[in-house]
Motif scaffolding. Structure first.
Motif, mmCIF file in Angstrom:
data_model
loop_
_atom_site.group_PDB
_atom_site.id
_atom_site.type_symbol
_atom_site.label_atom_id
_atom_site.label_comp_id
_atom_site.label_asym_id
_atom_site.label_seq_id
_atom_site.Cartn_x
_atom_site.Cartn_y
_atom_site.Cartn_z
ATOM 1 N N VAL A 1 42.853 12.291 44.903
ATOM 2 C CA VAL A 1 43.502 11.988 46.176
ATOM 3 C C VAL A 1 45.033 11.981 46.125
ATOM 4 O O VAL A 1 45.670 12.609 46.981
ATOM 5 N N PRO A 2 45.686 11.308 45.188
ATOM 6 C CA PRO A 2 47.156 11.313 45.216
ATOM 7 C C PRO A 2 47.751 12.722 45.147
ATOM 8 O O PRO A 2 48.692 13.041 45.879
ATOM 9 N N ALA A 3 47.209 13.559 44.290
ATOM 10 C CA ALA A 3 47.691 14.944 44.212
ATOM 11 C C ALA A 3 47.351 15.707 45.480
ATOM 12 O O ALA A 3 48.121 16.565 45.931
ATOM 13 N N ALA A 4 46.198 15.385 46.090
ATOM 14 C CA ALA A 4 45.794 16.053 47.331
ATOM 15 C C ALA A 4 46.751 15.724 48.472
ATOM 16 O O ALA A 4 47.053 16.570 49.314
ATOM 17 N N VAL A 5 47.237 14.488 48.521
ATOM 18 C CA VAL A 5 48.232 14.111 49.530
ATOM 19 C C VAL A 5 49.466 14.987 49.397
ATOM 20 O O VAL A 5 49.972 15.539 50.385
ATOM 21 N N GLU A 6 49.935 15.142 48.171
ATOM 22 C CA GLU A 6 51.130 15.955 47.932
ATOM 23 C C GLU A 6 50.892 17.416 48.305
ATOM 24 O O GLU A 6 51.732 18.067 48.937
ATOM 25 N N LYS A 7 49.717 17.955 47.952
ATOM 26 C CA LYS A 7 49.410 19.353 48.259
ATOM 27 C C LYS A 7 49.293 19.591 49.766
ATOM 28 O O LYS A 7 49.759 20.615 50.275
ATOM 29 N N LEU A 8 48.680 18.639 50.463
ATOM 30 C CA LEU A 8 48.563 18.793 51.912
ATOM 31 C C LEU A 8 49.926 18.665 52.575
ATOM 32 O O LEU A 8 50.249 19.419 53.504
ATOM 33 N N ALA A 9 50.745 17.736 52.098
ATOM 34 C CA ALA A 9 52.098 17.584 52.641
ATOM 35 C C ALA A 9 52.894 18.867 52.483
ATOM 36 O O ALA A 9 53.650 19.261 53.380
ATOM 37 N N ALA A 10 52.723 19.541 51.354
ATOM 38 C CA ALA A 10 53.440 20.792 51.122
ATOM 39 C C ALA A 10 53.014 21.881 52.099
ATOM 40 O O ALA A 10 53.809 22.770 52.435
ATOM 41 N N GLN A 11 51.775 21.824 52.578
ATOM 42 C CA GLN A 11 51.310 22.808 53.543
ATOM 43 C C GLN A 11 51.733 22.462 54.970
ATOM 44 O O GLN A 11 52.043 23.339 55.764
ATOM 45 N N LEU A 12 51.766 21.161 55.283
ATOM 46 C CA LEU A 12 52.145 20.742 56.621
ATOM 47 C C LEU A 12 53.658 20.718 56.817
ATOM 48 O O LEU A 12 54.151 20.996 57.928
ATOM 49 N N HIS A 13 54.390 20.380 55.767
ATOM 50 C CA HIS A 13 55.855 20.225 55.861
ATOM 51 C C HIS A 13 56.523 20.901 54.659
ATOM 52 O O HIS A 13 57.130 20.238 53.824
ATOM 53 N N PRO A 14 56.403 22.223 54.564
ATOM 54 C CA PRO A 14 56.924 22.908 53.366
ATOM 55 C C PRO A 14 58.416 22.715 53.143
ATOM 56 O O PRO A 14 58.867 22.587 52.001
ATOM 57 N N ALA A 15 59.197 22.668 54.185
ATOM 58 C CA ALA A 15 60.656 22.513 54.023
ATOM 59 C C ALA A 15 60.995 21.174 53.398
ATOM 60 O O ALA A 15 61.879 21.082 52.525
ATOM 61 N N ALA A 16 60.312 20.132 53.815
ATOM 62 C CA ALA A 16 60.608 18.792 53.308
ATOM 63 C C ALA A 16 60.167 18.604 51.877
ATOM 64 O O ALA A 16 60.818 17.891 51.092
ATOM 65 N N THR A 17 59.076 19.228 51.496
ATOM 66 C CA THR A 17 58.516 18.989 50.167
ATOM 67 C C THR A 17 59.088 19.903 49.093
ATOM 68 O O THR A 17 58.888 19.665 47.908
ATOM 69 N N THR A 18 59.796 20.941 49.485
ATOM 70 C CA THR A 18 60.386 21.850 48.501
ATOM 71 C C THR A 18 61.879 21.625 48.317
ATOM 72 O O THR A 18 62.493 22.232 47.456
#
Length: 331
Positions: free
Chosen positions: A313-330
């Motif tokens: 789950v913790p890694a899944a949160v990060e992976k989903l965030a990267a798909q929903l908000h790519p600019a913020a997570t990169t």
């Protein structure tokens, strides 16, 4: 739909249970039941989904049913305690492949009562309520009569809407049951840090309305407001458009999907229907054409094993965030 449907429709979240910790230096810790033998934490009594069990010592011969509970055991270094496993949604994580390969797979899906007994287990750990289907002879009472203790992943029976805390308690109680509390607490500490790091990246971002498409044709089988699936969306910077559905999973009408105007669609990836087939079904439905997510072809994908109460789950949160908000997570 998979065997998850009856198991998860009534799922919610466990009331937290405080436990005490015992520790062994991480670098020197023994494996499996040797660690438990050095623990002074027994007898240990725990109530799990209405079943109270007192353990005088850690279980030694364990069967797991469903991937997410198998991976909890492997994450806690308990592969040597496993005498059988069953029912994957997809491949185990690469870090678990070697340990998983050492465990006999006793059935592709759920094993029969006789297949379970053939492994001579003293403990069975199920991921969904369907793992302990009484009608199939695997009820918890029936196993208890055979001298076998059981545990059900608490997403299937929890009462309060605190899913991440439920995950921590699931790992904590399993660690406590097997006398490896130090490993469980180390995992929880890292999970908390990972979740905090993702939250920091998403701070002050506007939440994106999200619809989860698990499966379905006449109706949409989707993630409701209970359980870890809804929590994943919130922590990844989204708002589940069916958060008012008072269960972990449930059916929604396509008319309601249209009315709620999701800006992104999260597709759960598992089983024989591919992600591309699911996308084709959504994009090809004229009734959905005006949904912003469909207009913009804005999709995110999650393996089903990421979206249930387990150590992914913790890694899944990060992976989903990267798909929903790519600019913020990169950045």
């Amino acid at each position: 739909m998979s065997r998850r449907t009856p198991a998860l429709r009534a799922a919610a979240v466990l009331l937290p249970l405080a436990l005490t910790a015992c520790s062994t230096p991480k670098g020197d810790e023994p494996t499996g039941n040797k660690a438990a033998a050095k623990s002074d934490g027994f007898p240990y009594t725990v109530t799990n989904c209405g079943v109270t069990t007192t353990f005088k010592a850690p279980p030694k011969r364990v069967v797991t049913m469903n991937q997410h509970v198998t991976e909890i055991m492997l994450e806690l270094g308990l592969a040597k305690s496993l005498v059988g496993t069953a029912y994957l949604d997809d491949k185990v994580l690469p870090k678990y492949e070697k340990d998983y390969a050492s465990v006999p797979v006793i059935a592709k899906e759920y094993p029969s009562y006789e297949q379970v007994l053939a492994t001579n287990p003293d403990f069975v750990y199920g991921g969904y309520a369907s793992a302990f289907a009484a009608g199939d002879g695997r009820g918890r009472e029936a196993l208890k009569k055979s001298g076998i203790e059981t545990r059900l992943n608490t997403e299937s029976c929890a009462k309060a809407d605190t899913p991440m805390e439920t995950l921590y308690e699931e790992v904590r109680e399993v660690g406590r049951t097997f006398g490896v509390t130090d490993r469980a607490e180390a995992w929880i500490k890292q999970a908390e840090a990972d979740n905090a790091a993702t939250a920091k990246k998403l701070k002050d971002l506007k939440a994106l309305p999200v619809f989860v498409y698990d499966s379905g044709d006449k109706t949409a089988f989707t993630a409701g407001g209970k359980g870890i699936g809804n929590e994943l969306i919130k922590r990844a910077g989204g708002t589940n458009v069916f958060a008012d559905l008072d269960k972990s999973f449930g059916d929604a009408s396509w008319e309601n999907v249209v009315a709620r105007k999701p800006e992104a669609i999260v597709i759960y990836d598992y089983g024989s229907t591919t992600v591309e087939q699911k996308k084709k079904r959504l994009l090809g439905d004229p009734a959905l054409a005006d949904i912003p997510a469909i207009k913009n072809k804005r999709f995110a994908v999650m393996p089903l094993s990421d979206a249930v109460l387990g150590v992914r789950v913790p890694a899944a949160v990060e992976k989903l965030a990267a798909q929903l908000h790519p600019a913020a997570t990169t950045s």
